[in-house]
Scaffold this motif. Structure first.
Motif, mmCIF file in Angstrom:
data_model
loop_
_atom_site.group_PDB
_atom_site.id
_atom_site.type_symbol
_atom_site.label_atom_id
_atom_site.label_comp_id
_atom_site.label_asym_id
_atom_site.label_seq_id
_atom_site.Cartn_x
_atom_site.Cartn_y
_atom_site.Cartn_z
ATOM 1 N N ASP A 1 0.812 -1.221 0.000
ATOM 2 C CA ASP A 1 0.000 0.000 0.000
ATOM 3 C C ASP A 1 0.843 1.269 0.000
ATOM 4 O O ASP A 1 0.374 2.336 0.338
ATOM 5 C CB ASP A 1 -0.912 0.007 1.231
ATOM 6 N N GLY A 2 2.131 1.164 -0.412
ATOM 7 C CA GLY A 2 3.045 2.283 -0.235
ATOM 8 C C GLY A 2 2.888 3.438 -1.204
ATOM 9 O O GLY A 2 3.347 4.536 -0.935
ATOM 10 N N LYS A 3 2.241 3.202 -2.343
ATOM 11 C CA LYS A 3 2.072 4.288 -3.302
ATOM 12 C C LYS A 3 0.746 4.991 -3.070
ATOM 13 O O LYS A 3 -0.174 4.417 -2.493
ATOM 14 C CB LYS A 3 2.084 3.726 -4.732
ATOM 15 N N LEU A 4 0.657 6.197 -3.580
ATOM 16 C CA LEU A 4 -0.597 6.936 -3.477
ATOM 17 C C LEU A 4 -1.653 6.296 -4.385
ATOM 18 O O LEU A 4 -1.328 5.734 -5.435
ATOM 19 C CB LEU A 4 -0.392 8.401 -3.874
ATOM 20 N N GLU B 1 5.855 0.063 -2.590
ATOM 21 C CA GLU B 1 6.943 1.030 -2.625
ATOM 22 C C GLU B 1 8.270 0.270 -2.556
ATOM 23 O O GLU B 1 8.279 -0.947 -2.693
ATOM 24 C CB GLU B 1 6.806 2.050 -1.477
ATOM 25 N N ASN B 2 9.369 0.974 -2.322
ATOM 26 C CA ASN B 2 10.663 0.347 -2.518
ATOM 27 C C ASN B 2 11.085 -0.628 -1.420
ATOM 28 O O ASN B 2 12.207 -1.102 -1.419
ATOM 29 C CB ASN B 2 11.752 1.405 -2.758
ATOM 30 N N ASP B 3 10.160 -0.910 -0.470
ATOM 31 C CA ASP B 3 10.432 -1.998 0.466
ATOM 32 C C ASP B 3 9.280 -3.004 0.474
ATOM 33 O O ASP B 3 9.071 -3.695 1.452
ATOM 34 C CB ASP B 3 10.680 -1.440 1.880
ATOM 35 N N GLN B 4 8.539 -3.035 -0.639
ATOM 36 C CA GLN B 4 7.378 -3.922 -0.704
ATOM 37 C C GLN B 4 7.307 -4.663 -2.045
ATOM 38 O O GLN B 4 7.731 -4.147 -3.067
ATOM 39 C CB GLN B 4 6.090 -3.084 -0.564
ATOM 40 N N ILE C 1 6.509 11.261 -8.610
ATOM 41 C CA ILE C 1 5.949 12.466 -7.992
ATOM 42 C C ILE C 1 7.027 13.413 -7.468
ATOM 43 O O ILE C 1 6.929 14.623 -7.644
ATOM 44 C CB ILE C 1 5.041 12.083 -6.808
ATOM 45 N N TYR C 2 8.042 12.866 -6.777
ATOM 46 C CA TYR C 2 8.942 13.695 -5.979
ATOM 47 C C TYR C 2 10.299 13.909 -6.658
ATOM 48 O O TYR C 2 10.708 13.117 -7.503
ATOM 49 C CB TYR C 2 9.161 13.046 -4.611
ATOM 50 N N LYS D 1 -6.929 0.414 -2.782
ATOM 51 C CA LYS D 1 -5.678 -0.032 -3.395
ATOM 52 C C LYS D 1 -5.711 -1.497 -3.828
ATOM 53 O O LYS D 1 -4.691 -2.044 -4.231
ATOM 54 C CB LYS D 1 -4.508 0.225 -2.443
ATOM 55 N N GLU E 1 9.875 6.022 1.882
ATOM 56 C CA GLU E 1 9.035 6.607 0.840
ATOM 57 C C GLU E 1 7.555 6.335 1.086
ATOM 58 O O GLU E 1 6.717 7.220 0.942
ATOM 59 C CB GLU E 1 9.421 6.062 -0.552
ATOM 60 N N ARG E 2 7.249 5.086 1.438
ATOM 61 C CA ARG E 2 5.836 4.771 1.639
ATOM 62 C C ARG E 2 5.285 5.508 2.847
ATOM 63 O O ARG E 2 4.122 5.931 2.843
ATOM 64 C CB ARG E 2 5.609 3.266 1.743
ATOM 65 N N ASN F 1 4.251 8.826 1.869
ATOM 66 C CA ASN F 1 2.953 8.756 1.180
ATOM 67 C C ASN F 1 1.793 8.580 2.156
ATOM 68 O O ASN F 1 0.697 9.098 1.921
ATOM 69 C CB ASN F 1 2.954 7.638 0.140
ATOM 70 N N TYR F 2 2.025 7.837 3.254
ATOM 71 C CA TYR F 2 0.955 7.713 4.261
ATOM 72 C C TYR F 2 0.636 9.086 4.849
ATOM 73 O O TYR F 2 -0.530 9.409 5.099
ATOM 74 C CB TYR F 2 1.366 6.755 5.393
ATOM 75 N N GLU G 1 -1.498 10.843 2.398
ATOM 76 C CA GLU G 1 -2.881 10.342 2.436
ATOM 77 C C GLU G 1 -3.635 10.872 3.655
ATOM 78 O O GLU G 1 -4.789 11.310 3.550
ATOM 79 C CB GLU G 1 -2.883 8.805 2.466
ATOM 80 N N ALA H 1 5.121 18.766 -1.271
ATOM 81 C CA ALA H 1 5.785 17.596 -1.861
ATOM 82 C C ALA H 1 7.208 17.916 -2.299
ATOM 83 O O ALA H 1 8.038 17.019 -2.435
ATOM 84 C CB ALA H 1 4.978 17.076 -3.049
ATOM 85 N N GLN I 1 9.912 16.403 -0.130
ATOM 86 C CA GLN I 1 10.054 14.961 0.070
ATOM 87 C C GLN I 1 11.513 14.498 0.080
ATOM 88 O O GLN I 1 11.918 13.733 0.965
ATOM 89 C CB GLN I 1 9.225 14.194 -0.989
ATOM 90 N N PRO I 2 12.354 14.969 -0.874
ATOM 91 C CA PRO I 2 13.747 14.485 -0.851
ATOM 92 C C PRO I 2 14.509 14.871 0.423
ATOM 93 O O PRO I 2 15.461 14.187 0.795
ATOM 94 C CB PRO I 2 14.374 15.173 -2.083
#
Lengths: 274, 157
Positions: free
Chosen positions: A24-27, A55-58, A120-121, A243, B116-117, B120-121, B124, B148, B151-152
């Motif tokens: 569920d890590g992405k928007l 996301e990058n750990d999923q 996005i970023y 999602k 990163e996730r 995003n939470y 949300e 946003a 973010q980096p």
């Protein structure tokens, strides 16, 4: 068709009943669709995003069923895609293409790697490189039509960016792809001898957090003697209530297909992501 | 005809790719000493000014704390301090003419190793909070675009 409907209902019920299952890590909406060729994208064009919400750990898995119906043809596709750490995507699609009095089909094995940027970023848009191995499941039928090459490889580069504040202050996703291919009607009518570069683009406006309205354009090599092929285009509406579930409905214009002119109709896809 | 079509397609793509690569924006100065003029942006007004942002920040913090995916990140947080800085920060980002008295984004998130996730939470939960206090989606997107950009500087510190 009965099986297709049953499967749709089953997937929908399952996905709606478990609103936070899996990666569920992405928007919401940014996992895209699993395209008709199995790779993440719109319905008919690839995007640089990788399938699913991982996301990058999923890890994430996606499965989709799609039907395209025009005046003279029906194309059905079942596809699965695996997203690994938002870095690598592996996909498989099985397509059946019903033409008047016969059926063709192909299998597509795909791999895509995110090589730079972010959807996005940061300052760079997301850039991915992908490849697809396509193999006809009906070589004899193609041979009867005088088409000898029944398997080949596509290579493509895609760039995607989500602008959080796009036109009308709506988030907007923009994608462009360059593809090197020999495929005739994406490979459904085999492959030609000469490799060509084609362009594919799409854009989608998020009307709300869970609804997107988009356009796609897919140019094609048009190298099949006597059977002209046109660019494919569509206008789609995609709904992602959570999602785990995505539905999309599109009006498609496929132009001339296998000697039949002005093929247009609908495109429907239903998919689950976990 | 085909040439014309291809040319127009190429031009369109060039425009699209140009737009994609041109999207980096220099972040505005945060925490700069200011005798900034008290002109307030449209966005800050659309967020409801000082009281609107205060209401939003209360809802943001409520949502972050209620989110089991990220609330562990607040185990050592002084919420009174966090709330004051968040009010200032959103005000500065939205062009409300405030002064941000906290640490910069890298220092603030140092040692937290936000993924990163997880970022995003937060997005949300923030979208949810903005909807809950009645901020229109278009206004939400205008603010999100500005936030946003950080973010980096926020993730993996």
């Amino acid at each position: 068709m009965k099986d297709f409907t049953k499967m749709c209902l089953w997937v929908s019920a399952f996905a709606l009943a478990h609103p936070a299952l899996g990666a569920d890590g992405k928007l919401l909406g940014t996992g895209g669709l699993v395209s008709i060729e199995g790779n993440a994208g719109g319905g008919i064009t690839p995007w640089a995003v990788l399938a699913g919400y991982g996301e990058n750990d999923q890890w994430s898995a996606s499965a989709a069923v799609t039907q395209v119906q025009t005046q003279d043809f029906r194309l059905r596709s079942a596809s699965v895609a695996l997203g690994i750490y938002n870095r690598v995507e592996l996909s498989f699609a099985r397509q059946r293409f019903d033409i008047p009095n016969d059926t063709l089909g192909q299998e597509i094995f795909g791999a895509k790697v995110r090589v730079a940027g972010d959807l996005i970023y940061g300052s760079l848009p997301q850039v991915s490189l992908g490849t697809q191995f396509k193999r006809s499941t009906d070589a004899n039928t193609l041979a009867a039509l005088g088409i000898a090459d029944t398997r080949d490889v596509d290579l493509y580069a895609s760039v995607s960016r989500l602008f959080l504040q796009g036109p009308f202050d709506r988030s907007t996703l923009v994608n462009a792809t360059v593809r090197s291919t020999k495929a005739q009607q994406t490979g459904l009518l085999g492959f030609s001898a000469k490799r060509k570069l084609v362009f594919e683009g799409s854009a989608a406006l998020l009307l709300s957090r869970s609804l997107a309205l988009g356009l796609e354009y897919k140019s094609k090599p048009d190298q099949l003697p006597g059977l002209r092929e046109d660019a494919w285009r569509d206008v789609f509406l995609s709904w992602f209530p959570n999602k785990n579930l995505t539905l999309a409905l599109a009006y498609v214009d496929l132009g001339a297909v296998a000697g039949k002119k002005n093929q247009s109709g609908y495109f429907f896809t239903l998919q689950g992501q976990f | 005809m085909i040439l014309k079509k291809t040319l127009s397609m190429t031009l369109k793509l060039t425009a699209v790719v140009g737009a994609l690569f041109g999207c980096a924006q220099a972040p505005s100065a945060i925490g700069s000493e200011s005798d900034q003029p008290i002109t307030v942006s449209d966005l800050y007004q659309d967020l409801g000014g000082k009281s609107g942002v205060a209401r939003l920040v209360d809802k943001l913090i409520e949502n972050y704390r209620a989110d089991a995916r990220i609330n562990v990140l607040f185990n050592e947080t002084n919420f009174e301090y966090f709330s004051a800085r968040l009010n200032e920060y959103i005000c500065v980002r939205a062009g409300g003419g405030c002064e941000y008295k906290g640490l910069d984004m890298i220092a603030t998130h140092s040692g937290m190793d936000i993924k990163e996730r997880e970022f995003n939470y937060f997005v949300e939960d923030s979208q949810k909070a903005m909807s809950e206090v009645g901020i229109a989606v278009g206004v939400q997107n205008r603010l999100l675009k500005l936030l946003a950009q950080d973010q980096p500087d926020v993730v993996h510190q």
